[in-house]
Design an enzyme around this catalytic site. Sequence first.
Site, PDB file in Angstrom:
ATOM      1  N   HIS A 208       2.176 -14.532 -10.375  1.00  0.00           N
ATOM      2  CA  HIS A 208       3.091 -13.989  -9.366  1.00  0.00           C
ATOM      3  C   HIS A 208       2.313 -13.381  -8.188  1.00  0.00           C
ATOM      4  CE1 HIS A 208       6.826 -11.714  -8.114  1.00  0.00           C
ATOM      5  NE2 HIS A 208       5.908 -10.888  -7.641  1.00  0.00           N
ATOM      6  N   GLU A 209       1.331 -12.563  -8.496  1.00  0.00           N
ATOM      7  CA  GLU A 209       0.564 -11.916  -7.418  1.00  0.00           C
ATOM      8  C   GLU A 209      -0.246 -12.940  -6.622  1.00  0.00           C
ATOM      9  OE1 GLU A 209       1.428  -9.100  -6.660  1.00  0.00           O
ATOM     10  OE2 GLU A 209       2.433  -8.554  -8.518  1.00  0.00           O
ATOM     11  N   HIS A 212       1.765 -14.432  -3.974  1.00  0.00           N
ATOM     12  CA  HIS A 212       1.731 -13.680  -2.710  1.00  0.00           C
ATOM     13  C   HIS A 212       0.428 -13.958  -1.964  1.00  0.00           C
ATOM     14  CE1 HIS A 212       5.372 -11.509  -3.532  1.00  0.00           C
ATOM     15  NE2 HIS A 212       4.874 -10.798  -4.519  1.00  0.00           N
TER      16      HIS A 212
END
Length: 294
Positions: A208-209, A212
């Site tokens: 998920h990170e 980004h």
Amino acid sequence: MHSCFALVALLGSSFVFAVPSAAESHSDLVPNARVCGANLSPEEIAFAEESFAVDRLVLETTNKQLRTGAIPVYFHVVAANQTREEGWLAAEDVDYQIQVLNDDFASTGVQWVLADADWTVDADWFSLAAPGNSREVDMKKRLRRGDASALNIYSVGFTGGANSGLLGYSNFPSAYSRDPNDDGVVVLYSSLPGGAMQDYNLGRTVTHEVGHWVGLYHTFQGGCAEPGDFVDDTPQEAGPTYGCPVSKDTCSSDGVDPIQNFMDYSYDACMSQFTAGQAARMKEQLQTYRGIAI
Ligand SMILES: *[C@@H]1O[C@H](CO)[C@@H](O)[C@H](O)[C@H]1NC(C)=O
Ligand SMILES: [Zn+2]
């Protein structure tokens, strides 16, 4: 309570005046929830996307050398002491995480390779390093490697006071030029595969990170209103998803909520997808801001 948030520094641009970093943190009272603090205002998003449109065009007119192949990953294990409970991960844990990262990104064509891993005992960093504070700056100054095209991941404990409950945070590619030292992903060590963080221990926090880090917003960005996350094939949703509520559908627009998307807040086991639209966006972001051709 296992609330957590990931904080994403506001996007900057090398061709427009950088806007101040929106180091806005966000906590949430939903128990055991993934909460990520990438809370950019509609104005901030609009600014970033206007800059992106310009930066992309500028790039097309230059002959910048692009990196190809797997993206190098520098993994920095930061622990309070040399026990697993205090953050001292094994080399196999790091390898397994990189494998999960590659599996999760497989459909996008983006590949990752562990370039190096290092281990540091620093109880202060382990406990207190968090978005924008002096421990984080010191830690990254000491450990960060490579340029815009290198992914640096730091595993820490987030055990100190206000940081307690954080799962991870990252910054966006367009912020690199404003503060290269800050670039990277910081995650809770127990979110790695096999870690102690219940419901969030399959390694999807890193996925998920890193989403980004390659330029993706949350799938619930903007709620039910256009343009949402600036990706066409992720159905809109009113807000983040917690747990794994199959067939959740919060917006009248087409499609049920993308609860299985890596850029939602669902449990790790619920997540399995980047869309073709997200893959296309990450490629453009990587090329424009990180000098990487996929
Ligand atoms: C590591 O830290 C924990 C928590 O402070 C402590 O209980 C433990 O004894 C320490 N272990 C070593 C080997 O230093
Ligand atoms: Zn997030």
